[in-house]
Enzyme design. Structure first.
Site, PDB file in Angstrom:
ATOM      1  N   THR A  99       0.911  -1.184  -0.069  1.00 26.58           N
ATOM      2  CA  THR A  99      -0.152  -0.373  -0.019  1.00 26.58           C
ATOM      3  C   THR A  99       0.772   1.081   0.255  1.00 26.58           C
ATOM      4  OG1 THR A  99      -1.806  -1.345   1.516  1.00 26.58           O
ATOM      5  CG2 THR A  99      -1.399   0.825   1.355  1.00 26.58           C
ATOM      6  N   ARG A 135     -15.398  -6.319   0.260  1.00 28.71           N
ATOM      7  CA  ARG A 135     -14.270  -5.926   1.044  1.00 28.71           C
ATOM      8  C   ARG A 135     -13.638  -4.521   0.736  1.00 28.71           C
ATOM      9  NH1 ARG A 135      -9.435  -4.524   2.725  1.00 28.71           N
ATOM     10  NH2 ARG A 135      -8.873  -4.990   5.380  1.00 28.71           N
ATOM     11  N   GLY A 190     -11.304  -1.568   2.436  1.00 31.33           N
ATOM     12  CA  GLY A 190      -9.835  -2.048   3.856  1.00 31.33           C
ATOM     13  C   GLY A 190      -9.952   0.143   4.521  1.00 31.33           C
ATOM     14  N   ASP A 191      -8.835  -0.160   5.175  1.00 29.02           N
ATOM     15  CA  ASP A 191      -9.046   1.463   5.953  1.00 29.02           C
ATOM     16  C   ASP A 191      -8.704   2.771   5.014  1.00 29.02           C
ATOM     17  OD1 ASP A 191      -6.264  -0.162   5.994  1.00 29.02           O
ATOM     18  OD2 ASP A 191      -5.586   1.414   6.655  1.00 29.02           O
ATOM     19  N   THR A 240      -1.140   2.073   6.762  1.00 29.84           N
ATOM     20  CA  THR A 240      -0.565   0.836   6.446  1.00 29.84           C
ATOM     21  C   THR A 240      -1.046  -0.314   7.300  1.00 29.84           C
ATOM     22  OG1 THR A 240       0.536  -0.630   4.348  1.00 29.84           O
ATOM     23  CG2 THR A 240       1.755   1.008   5.749  1.00 29.84           C
ATOM     24  N   GLY A 241      -1.672  -1.370   6.507  1.00 29.57           N
ATOM     25  CA  GLY A 241      -1.583  -2.900   7.172  1.00 29.57           C
ATOM     26  C   GLY A 241      -2.887  -3.697   7.812  1.00 29.57           C
ATOM     27  N   GLY A 261      -6.155  -3.257   7.130  1.00 29.25           N
ATOM     28  CA  GLY A 261      -6.901  -2.646   7.851  1.00 29.25           C
ATOM     29  C   GLY A 261      -8.634  -2.609   8.491  1.00 29.25           C
TER      30      GLY A 261
HETATM   31  N1  ASP Z   1      -4.425  -1.501   4.626  1.00 26.46           N
HETATM   32  C1  ASP Z   1      -4.840  -1.875   3.229  1.00 26.46           C
HETATM   33  C2  ASP Z   1      -6.570  -2.132   3.545  1.00 26.46           C
HETATM   34  O1  ASP Z   1      -6.479  -2.867   4.463  1.00 26.46           O
HETATM   35  C3  ASP Z   1      -3.863  -3.216   3.547  1.00 26.46           C
HETATM   36  C4  ASP Z   1      -2.079  -2.674   3.514  1.00 26.46           C
HETATM   37  O2  ASP Z   1      -2.057  -1.964   3.945  1.00 26.46           O
HETATM   38  O3  ASP Z   1      -1.089  -3.736   3.251  1.00 26.46           O
HETATM   39  O4  ASP Z   1      -6.616  -2.462   2.394  1.00 26.46           O
END
Ligand code: ASP
Length: 655
Positions: A518, A546, A548-549, A569-570, A572
């Site tokens: 991301t 879906r 995400g964040d 990032t992570g 989400g």
């Molecule tokens: N945060 C992103 C999501 O959940 C994915 C990521 O940052 O790796 O869509």
């Protein structure tokens, strides 16, 4: 300029000498560098430099060197050795000579050699340390007389920290060996810790002034207001004025009393001038309501003769009630400390930080070629953002420019190179926020826009909405005339294999590696406006539409001028549940947490509920922070004063 400085440093260091007085009964140490006997270059001026005790703002020192006609600088100290002298030679230069006198007792202040050295000084700078030593060693001595005469004779004097504390007509002397806290001063304004000293230095423009340093960072508002209140009562002088200087600031006062602030990043001079005594000052907690506090920033004009502040950085009125600030006053002071520094003729800095995703990235996971490719991608994005910011462009444009480069790079999980959904599609999410207007735009599950970050920006600027999803967002993109791409454009073989692996190994689970990539950016421009943006393909194997964040304002992205800008990032789902980006900003705005601790605490909070990943954050002054609880996060940064740099692994150095 640099070349000249190098030459000056060389001239000085080449003839540097260091002599100490005989070891027995040494009352002072003496060091010198440069041509002590050479004539000075130009005429001097009786100016004052009030420094907050942190790193030296170089432009303030250049100004000071000019005021001393490039002549002979004498540094006074009561501890340490010749390190300030060396710092001066390395960082500033431009003086004919630099000498240091380190006092060990009061006798030194009558020593004929000391007086001779001080008498021929073109500029005098008093270092930090313990101001009670300056009071004990200098007050009422020939050095005291000489310092007063020095400025009256039209030569500059400066001081930092303890050296600043003694410049005012009144000083906090720290005579009990302590360093009084605001929370000790306000409940007991007449207490034994409030050791105020008068009749020490008698400098022009500071006749009614008491100074303080390390100001906002040590929350010294309460103690300075206590000093001012007590002096106003005891001296029967309603004009008693407190001037607090932030660690990163310097107040430079011209001979006619006009003054300006120089700072590294955000640093203010805080003017406390109530023009009356407190409601109550007795052997009881202080009550002092409606005390005006004015912020003097780089853009402000201040005059110590009239005490007027033009274009103040902020203006507050605070209340001390029964020995403590009321909650509103304390919050206002903390907020004021975070006021962005407005552009002073384009002189303020800019900064950019980016990420290319967090996840399980161990040393050894990447081939050297792949690691180099990631770093090259990050550097290309930094260069794109830098180009905008360095030419005076807006942080919003820089964020968009940097993210577009990462979206176009197939290595990153955004735009081209996005991860696949469970049914083998690329569905892209992005968001952007303008900290100046608090406007935001976001898109979720789009499939045809080449650069989703630009679509998010179009939603912000060209639609009445904040977030558009799926077919509707795709349609809006076409209507806006944004470049479109066929589904194949986003596909890379590596991401496809990751989907096949996921299907084989852990379908139905969240992909804990997040397939790395991301992207996001945060920036501050020379006007002090911040912006943030994030773009992603989401997570491999995501289902049922879906989201995400990343496109959720307050979770993956947030920006507010004067407070902070964040991109996350992570995993989400957890960042949404924790309101990660907004949480981080609120920690700064509401609790006055420094940006790095706010970022770390937010990530810890996410870890506590089972999430993992990272954030990039920048406070309202452009201070950058990274935090992660995964083993790596692709990241990079560049600022107006620091060259571009990148990092990948969690234990790699970040700013
Ligand atoms: N945060 C992103 C999501 O959940 C994915 C990521 O940052 O790796 O869509």
């Amino acid at each position: 300029m640099n070349r000249l400085r190098t030459l000056a440093i060389c001239l000085l260091t080449c003839v540097a000498t260091a002599q100490a007085a005989p070891a027995a009964k040494r009352t002072y140490d003496y060091y010198s560098a440069g041509k002590v006997d050479a004539p000075r270059a130009a005429r001097t001026e009786g100016a004052l430099m009030l420094l907050g005790g942190g790193d030296w703002p170089v432009p303030a020192f250049r100004w000071f060197v000019q005021k001393m006609g490039g002549g002979h600088l004498v540094i006074l100290r009561a501890s340490g050795e010749d390190d300030l002298q060396k710092d001066f030679l390395n960082e500033i230069g431009g003086a004919t000579s630099v000498e240091t006198l380190v006092f060990h007792d009061r006798a030194a202040a009558s020593d004929p050699r000391v007086l001779k050295i001080l008498g021929r000084a073109d500029g005098i700078f008093i270092g930090g340390g313990d101001q009670s030593n300056y009071v004990r060693y200098f007050k009422g001595t020939p050095v005291n007389t000489l310092l007063d005469a020095h400025v009256r004779a039209g030569k500059p004097l400066g001081g930092t920290s303890a050296g600043l504390a003694i410049l005012g007509a009144y000083s906090y002397g720290a005579m009990d060996g302590g360093s009084l806290l605001s929370t000790e001063a306000m409940p007991n304004p007449l207490g034994p810790g409030v050791t105020l000293v008068g009749d020490f230095l008698h400098l022009p423009h500071l006749e009614h002034v008491i100074t303080d340093s390390h100001f906002a960072i040590r929350e010294r508002w309460g103690r300075l207001i206590t000093f001012v209140g007590r002096l106003a009562t005891e001296q029967k002088d309603a004009g008693i004025t407190g001037i607090g200087i932030d660690e990163k600031g310097a107040l430079c006062v011209e001979p006619d009393g006009r003054a300006r602030v120089y700072s590294i990043g955000r640093g203010f001079a805080w003017l406390v001038r109530p023009l009356r005594a407190p409601d109550v000052i007795a052997a009881a907690p202080l009550n002092f309501r409606g005390v005006p506090v004015i912020g003097i920033g780089e853009e402000s004009e201040f005059n110590l003769v009239t005490m007027a502040v033009l274009r103040p950085a902020f203006r507050l009125e605070v209340n001390i009630v029964d020995g403590a600030f009321d909650a509103e006053s304390l919050a206002a002071l903390k907020r004021a400390a975070l006021t962005p520094v407005a552009a002073a003729g384009g002189a303020s800095g800019w900064a950019l930080a980016i990420h290319g995703g967090a996840g399980v990235i161990e040393r050894g996971d990447l081939t050297p070629q792949k690691e180099a490719a990631y770093r090259a991608g990050l550097n290309a994005a930094l260069a794109a953002g830098q180009k905008v910011l360095a030419s005076g462009g807006a942080s919003l444009d820089a964020v968009e420019a940097a993210i577009r480069v990462l979206e176009d790079d197939p290595l990153f999980n955004a735009g081209r190179g996005a991860v696949f959904t469970a049914d083998g599609r690329n569905e892209l999410d992005a968001s952007i926020m303008d900290g100046h207007t608090l406007k935001a735009g976001a898109v979720a599950g789009v499939t045809r826009t080449r650069n989703p970050i630009s679509l998010a920006r179009a939603v912000m600027e060209k639609s009445p909405h904040v977030m558009l999803a799926r077919e509707g967002a795709d349609q809006f993109s076409v209507e806006q005339g944004l470049p479109q791409a066929p589904p194949d454009y986003f596909r890379t073989e590596e991401r496809w294999q990751q989907l096949l692996d996921w299907r084989r190994d852990h379908a139905a689970e969240l992909d804990r590696t997040h397939s790395r990539g991301t992207v996001g950016a945060v920036a501050i421009d020379i006007k002090g406006h911040v912006a943030a943006g994030t773009s992603t393909g989401g997570m491999t194997g995501k289902r049922w539409g879906r989201i995400g964040d990343s496109p959720v304002i307050g979770a993956g992205t947030y920006a507010a001028d004067g407070t902070c800008a964040v991109s996350a990032t992570g995993s989400g789902e957890y960042f949404i549940r924790a309101s990660a980006a907004r949480q981080l900003c609120d920690r700064i705005a509401w609790h006055g947490e420094p940006v790095q601790s706010a970022a770390s605490a937010t990530i810890e909070n996410i870890g506590n509920i089972g999430g993992d990943g990272g954030v990039i954050a920048m406070d309202g002054a452009g201070q950058i922070a990274f935090a992660m609880n995964s083993s790596g996060m692709y990241r990079g940064w560049v600022t107006s004063t620091r060259p571009a740099a990148t990092a990948i692994y969690s234990n790699e150095k970040s700013p």
